[in-house]
Enzyme design. Structure first.
Site, PDB file in Angstrom:
ATOM      1  N   ALA A  12       3.180  30.744  26.771  1.00  0.00           N
ATOM      2  CA  ALA A  12       1.718  30.978  27.460  1.00  0.00           C
ATOM      3  C   ALA A  12       0.751  31.280  26.414  1.00  0.00           C
ATOM      4  O   ALA A  12      -0.050  30.350  26.311  1.00  0.00           O
ATOM      5  CB  ALA A  12       1.676  32.007  28.333  1.00  0.00           C
ATOM      6  N   ALA A  13       0.732  32.169  25.576  1.00  0.00           N
ATOM      7  CA  ALA A  13      -0.268  32.563  24.613  1.00  0.00           C
ATOM      8  C   ALA A  13      -0.317  31.419  23.581  1.00  0.00           C
ATOM      9  O   ALA A  13      -1.376  30.918  23.219  1.00  0.00           O
ATOM     10  CB  ALA A  13      -0.096  33.856  23.958  1.00  0.00           C
ATOM     11  N   ARG A  23      -8.335  20.806  21.431  1.00  0.00           N
ATOM     12  CA  ARG A  23      -9.669  20.216  22.228  1.00  0.00           C
ATOM     13  C   ARG A  23     -10.805  20.203  21.513  1.00  0.00           C
ATOM     14  O   ARG A  23     -11.629  19.492  21.401  1.00  0.00           O
ATOM     15  CB  ARG A  23      -9.564  21.015  23.681  1.00  0.00           C
ATOM     16  CG  ARG A  23      -9.008  20.467  24.758  1.00  0.00           C
ATOM     17  CD  ARG A  23      -9.444  21.490  26.057  1.00  0.00           C
ATOM     18  NE  ARG A  23      -8.141  21.443  26.595  1.00  0.00           N
ATOM     19  CZ  ARG A  23      -7.356  22.662  26.843  1.00  0.00           C
ATOM     20  NH1 ARG A  23      -7.877  23.751  26.486  1.00  0.00           N
ATOM     21  NH2 ARG A  23      -6.222  22.626  27.727  1.00  0.00           N
ATOM     22  N   CYS A  44       7.387  33.520  35.110  1.00  0.00           N
ATOM     23  CA  CYS A  44       6.858  34.013  36.550  1.00  0.00           C
ATOM     24  C   CYS A  44       7.773  33.478  37.474  1.00  0.00           C
ATOM     25  O   CYS A  44       7.779  34.031  38.577  1.00  0.00           O
ATOM     26  CB  CYS A  44       5.550  33.994  36.604  1.00  0.00           C
ATOM     27  SG  CYS A  44       4.403  34.714  35.183  1.00  0.00           S
ATOM     28  N   ARG A  71      -0.578  14.574  22.331  1.00  0.00           N
ATOM     29  CA  ARG A  71      -2.108  15.267  21.912  1.00  0.00           C
ATOM     30  C   ARG A  71      -2.158  15.817  20.648  1.00  0.00           C
ATOM     31  O   ARG A  71      -2.947  16.308  20.275  1.00  0.00           O
ATOM     32  CB  ARG A  71      -2.312  16.279  23.019  1.00  0.00           C
ATOM     33  CG  ARG A  71      -2.307  15.741  24.522  1.00  0.00           C
ATOM     34  CD  ARG A  71      -2.079  17.000  25.526  1.00  0.00           C
ATOM     35  NE  ARG A  71      -3.017  17.890  25.344  1.00  0.00           N
ATOM     36  CZ  ARG A  71      -2.993  19.254  25.638  1.00  0.00           C
ATOM     37  NH1 ARG A  71      -1.746  19.628  26.435  1.00  0.00           N
ATOM     38  NH2 ARG A  71      -3.935  19.980  25.780  1.00  0.00           N
ATOM     39  N   VAL A  81      10.929  31.277  13.488  1.00  0.00           N
ATOM     40  CA  VAL A  81      10.246  31.863  12.300  1.00  0.00           C
ATOM     41  C   VAL A  81      10.864  33.308  11.803  1.00  0.00           C
ATOM     42  O   VAL A  81      10.978  33.983  12.592  1.00  0.00           O
ATOM     43  CB  VAL A  81       8.658  32.098  12.522  1.00  0.00           C
ATOM     44  CG1 VAL A  81       7.950  32.612  11.255  1.00  0.00           C
ATOM     45  CG2 VAL A  81       7.953  30.784  13.016  1.00  0.00           C
ATOM     46  N   ASN A 306      -2.411  33.758  28.992  1.00  0.00           N
ATOM     47  CA  ASN A 306      -3.167  32.419  28.968  1.00  0.00           C
ATOM     48  C   ASN A 306      -4.499  32.491  28.330  1.00  0.00           C
ATOM     49  O   ASN A 306      -5.129  31.691  27.669  1.00  0.00           O
ATOM     50  CB  ASN A 306      -3.043  31.832  30.396  1.00  0.00           C
ATOM     51  CG  ASN A 306      -1.594  31.032  30.625  1.00  0.00           C
ATOM     52  OD1 ASN A 306      -1.549  29.859  30.082  1.00  0.00           O
ATOM     53  ND2 ASN A 306      -0.872  31.703  31.225  1.00  0.00           N
TER      54      ASN A 306
HETATM   55  C1  LIG Z   1      10.688  37.287  35.314  1.00  0.00           C
HETATM   56  C2  LIG Z   1       9.422  37.381  34.981  1.00  0.00           C
HETATM   57  C3  LIG Z   1       8.522  37.122  36.080  1.00  0.00           C
HETATM   58  C4  LIG Z   1       7.228  37.390  35.673  1.00  0.00           C
HETATM   59  N1  LIG Z   1       6.190  37.240  36.476  1.00  0.00           N
HETATM   60  C5  LIG Z   1       5.040  37.160  36.220  1.00  0.00           C
HETATM   61  C6  LIG Z   1       3.960  37.093  37.412  1.00  0.00           C
HETATM   62  O1  LIG Z   1       4.143  37.080  38.493  1.00  0.00           O
HETATM   63  N2  LIG Z   1       2.505  37.373  36.821  1.00  0.00           N
HETATM   64  C7  LIG Z   1       2.042  37.496  35.680  1.00  0.00           C
HETATM   65  O2  LIG Z   1       0.963  37.548  35.414  1.00  0.00           O
HETATM   66  N3  LIG Z   1       3.029  37.513  34.617  1.00  0.00           N
HETATM   67  C8  LIG Z   1       4.514  37.853  34.961  1.00  0.00           C
HETATM   68  N4  LIG Z   1       5.345  37.852  34.061  1.00  0.00           N
HETATM   69  C9  LIG Z   1       4.875  37.986  32.490  1.00  0.00           C
HETATM   70  C10 LIG Z   1       4.621  36.641  31.951  1.00  0.00           C
HETATM   71  O3  LIG Z   1       5.524  35.860  31.916  1.00  0.00           O
HETATM   72  C11 LIG Z   1       4.235  37.035  30.385  1.00  0.00           C
HETATM   73  O4  LIG Z   1       3.212  38.129  30.330  1.00  0.00           O
HETATM   74  C12 LIG Z   1       4.029  35.790  29.637  1.00  0.00           C
HETATM   75  O5  LIG Z   1       5.183  34.939  29.669  1.00  0.00           O
HETATM   76  C13 LIG Z   1       3.650  36.144  28.183  1.00  0.00           C
HETATM   77  O6  LIG Z   1       3.356  35.082  27.570  1.00  0.00           O
HETATM   78  P1  LIG Z   1       3.583  35.223  25.706  1.00  0.00           P
HETATM   79  O7  LIG Z   1       3.269  33.886  25.473  1.00  0.00           O
HETATM   80  O8  LIG Z   1       2.832  36.028  25.386  1.00  0.00           O
HETATM   81  O9  LIG Z   1       4.993  35.358  25.593  1.00  0.00           O
HETATM   82  P2  LIG Z   1       6.360  34.925  25.894  1.00  0.00           P
HETATM   83  O10 LIG Z   1       6.340  34.070  27.397  1.00  0.00           O
HETATM   84  O11 LIG Z   1       7.601  35.838  25.735  1.00  0.00           O
HETATM   85  O12 LIG Z   1       6.821  33.655  24.717  1.00  0.00           O
HETATM   86  C14 LIG Z   1       6.859  34.012  23.508  1.00  0.00           C
HETATM   87  C15 LIG Z   1       7.730  32.905  22.845  1.00  0.00           C
HETATM   88  O13 LIG Z   1       7.807  33.069  21.618  1.00  0.00           O
HETATM   89  C16 LIG Z   1       9.173  32.715  21.174  1.00  0.00           C
HETATM   90  N5  LIG Z   1       9.479  33.588  19.919  1.00  0.00           N
HETATM   91  C17 LIG Z   1       9.717  35.077  19.771  1.00  0.00           C
HETATM   92  N6  LIG Z   1       9.704  34.958  18.383  1.00  0.00           N
HETATM   93  C18 LIG Z   1       9.571  33.753  17.681  1.00  0.00           C
HETATM   94  C19 LIG Z   1       9.904  33.561  16.490  1.00  0.00           C
HETATM   95  N7  LIG Z   1      10.080  34.389  15.535  1.00  0.00           N
HETATM   96  N8  LIG Z   1      10.177  32.143  16.109  1.00  0.00           N
HETATM   97  C20 LIG Z   1       9.828  31.112  17.130  1.00  0.00           C
HETATM   98  N9  LIG Z   1       9.697  31.588  18.290  1.00  0.00           N
HETATM   99  C21 LIG Z   1       9.704  32.859  18.738  1.00  0.00           C
HETATM  100  C22 LIG Z   1       9.970  33.415  22.232  1.00  0.00           C
HETATM  101  O14 LIG Z   1      11.346  32.585  22.420  1.00  0.00           O
HETATM  102  C23 LIG Z   1       9.030  32.959  23.703  1.00  0.00           C
HETATM  103  O15 LIG Z   1       9.416  31.574  24.061  1.00  0.00           O
HETATM  104  C24 LIG Z   1       6.585  37.533  34.189  1.00  0.00           C
HETATM  105  C25 LIG Z   1       7.608  37.686  33.018  1.00  0.00           C
HETATM  106  C26 LIG Z   1       8.949  37.666  33.686  1.00  0.00           C
HETATM  107  C27 LIG Z   1      10.053  37.700  32.403  1.00  0.00           C
END
Ligand SMILES: Cc1cc2nc3c(=O)[nH]c(=O)nc-3n(C[C@H](O)[C@H](O)[C@H](O)COP(=O)(O)OP(=O)(O)OC[C@H]3O[C@@H](n4cnc5c(N)ncnc54)[C@H](O)[C@@H]3O)c2cc1C
Length: 451
Positions: A12-13, A23, A44, A71, A81, A306
């Site tokens: 997401a982030a 963009r 989610c 893109r 990493v 996001n």
């Molecule tokens: C089961 C579940 C249900 C959820 N339901 C909700 C909901 O209904 N509503 C809501 O708002 N939020 C929900 N969340 C929370 C939401 O999914 C997270 O807040 C969101 O995914 C965070 O995004 P992120 O990009 O910060 O991290 P993440 O989604 O954790 O992504 C980080 C990515 O970085 C990768 N990564 C980590 N270290 C490295 C590295 N060293 N090198 C390369 N890649 C790496 C990981 O593999 C991962 O894919 C839920 C989470 C889960 C697990």
């Protein structure tokens, strides 16, 4: 030569940052490293895949690497990493084959590694890989496979959002589910007891055997049989799911010397900048500021990930400076027909932030009382006694109850008082609520006690 943005973590982030930077800065070179098999996936949605509502995991993938490539974003899957060198401004990346590490230079680095399920060392045996958690799509596939493999008894450890959603999925798949949580009610940290107790009733009404005040001390396994135990209880099961919260993945950042904040997550300012020039962070691994307290918090939600990713992307591309306006911690979930939602501060959090909270707690129905299917609903508002300013809201109720939280969030966001909210022109027809929506009545009650 154009600048290069390296993204660590492709969900997401990270991908929001990459997309937004693309963009606004067409010439920026963007490379995103993701150690897993997917980017841009919806964690989610995973509980609903386990439940069988979402038919395939592919449906949870918003964009594939090829779409990013079109893109001009170079996405590298199965590429972890392993090291960030801030002096040389390089990252070391190991591919899936585990072979040679490649080194990539960066001008900007977006640190977006997310968070991982907590496995507290205080629980003996919790490191057993047979104890399932949920984070990636691969975790979801493993849980689904186990659930499909036969019915039986499941133990869900933890009464947070993910625990509740997985418990719902397991009941839907005809498993007998026990949920064990140490707090006095589910969602202990984010709900006050008045709403937390109603949430417990909803969990039980859906068929989950809920044990509160039960601190798990150990998980034992004998083949494929588990025993989850505390000082005065033991529950047996064929499957154990752990939902004890998540912890930000900061090891890589910490090892590199990227400063962490007081919460343990990466410290950033409102522009998603760390204190290291050209190094940015967002999502679950980073802190954000709370709009009401002004304090730095680590709220791990997809909504926040996001948004903070997009803000980082804007500022990386020079499209800013655009600040992130902060969070209220608005969240929602459901179990069966019952919806549970919250925003802002609980009374406990409000007191800790120096407010003297008053509350307006009301009970009613989701629709006009005479409407077929009218379901009970409870709304609680938290306001500051001195100023009447709204501080928080919590809701439990049948279908249609939960998203009312958004009205409360918008009111808090704009600094409204309880007495102002009490007169907001909300929509009404019998299939949707009462002529005085419960949110308005709760606001009036809170206003009566404030000021
Ligand atoms: C089961 C579940 C249900 C959820 N339901 C909700 C909901 O209904 N509503 C809501 O708002 N939020 C929900 N969340 C929370 C939401 O999914 C997270 O807040 C969101 O995914 C965070 O995004 P992120 O990009 O910060 O991290 P993440 O989604 O954790 O992504 C980080 C990515 O970085 C990768 N990564 C980590 N270290 C490295 C590295 N060293 N090198 C390369 N890649 C790496 C990981 O593999 C991962 O894919 C839920 C989470 C889960 C697990």
């Amino acid at each position: 030569v154009s600048d290069r943005l390296v993204v660590v973590g492709g969900d997401a982030a990270g991908m929001s940052a990459a997309s937004q930077a693309r963009r606004l800065a067409p010439d920026l070179e963007i490379v995103a490293f993701e150690r897993g098999n997917h980017v841009s996936y919806s964690a989610c949605g995973e509980p609903y895949f386990v439940a069988g509502i979402v038919p395939t995991l592919e449906r949870l993938v918003a964009r594939r690497p090829a779409e990013f490539a079109r893109r001009g974003i170079d996405v590298r899957l199965r590429s972890e990493v392993k090291e960030i060198d801030l002096d040389r401004r390089t990252v070391k990346v190991r591919d899936a084959a585990g072979g040679a590490s490649a080194e990539w230079g960066f001008d900007h680095l977006m640190y977006a590694t997310g968070s991982a399920p907590l496995r507290p060392t205080s629980i003996e045996g919790i490191d057993d890989p047979a104890i399932l958690g949920l984070r990636t799509l691969d975790d979801a596939a493993a849980l689904k496979q186990r659930v499909d493999g036969g019915r039986g008894r499941a133990v869900v450890v933890g009464g947070g959002y993910i625990g509740i959603e997985v418990a719902e999925a397991l009941v839907a798949r005809h498993w007998e589910v026990t949920m064990v949580t140490s707090g006095p009610h589910v969602l202990e940290k984010t709900l006050d007891p008045e709403i937390g107790d109603a949430a417990c009733q909803a969990v039980r009404a859906y068929g989950v055997n809920l044990m509160t005040g039960a601190l798990v001390e150990r998980v034992e396994r004998d083949g494929d049989r588990f025993r989850v135990a505390g000082a005065d209880f033991a529950v047996e099961g064929d499957l154990v799911f752990i939902g004890l919260g998540t912890t930000p993945e900061v090891e890589l950042a910490a090892a590199a010397g990227i400063p962490l904040g007081g919460t343990g997550a990466v410290a950033v300012d409102n522009y998603q900048r760390t204190s290291i020039e050209g190094v940015w962070a967002g999502g679950d691994c980073a802190e954000v500021s709370h709009r009401l307290t002004g304090r730095q918090v680590n709220i791990m939600l997809g909504t926040v990930a996001n948004k903070t990713g997009r803000i980082a992307g804007t500022n990386i591309a020079g499209g800013g400076p655009t600040p992130f306006p902060g969070v209220l911690g608005t969240a929602i979930t459901k179990i069966g027909e019952a919806e549970i939602a919250r925003t802002g501060l609980t009374t406990i959090e409000a007191r800790a932030a120096g407010y003297q909270p008053v509350t307006g707690l009301v009970m009613g129905t989701t629709t006009a009382g005479y409407w077929p299917g009218a379901a009970p609903m409870k709304v609680m508002l938290v306001a500051d006694r001195a100023s009447g300013r709204l501080l928080g809201g919590q809701i439990v109720g049948g279908a249609g109850a939960g998203k009312r939280i958004d009205v409360i969030a918008a009111a808090i966001w704009n600094g409204m008082t309880a007495s102002e909210l009490a007169w907001v022109d909300l929509a009404y027809a019998p299939p949707f609520g009462g002529v005085w929506d419960l949110v308005l009545i709760a606001a009036r009650r809170a206003a009566d006690d404030a000021g």
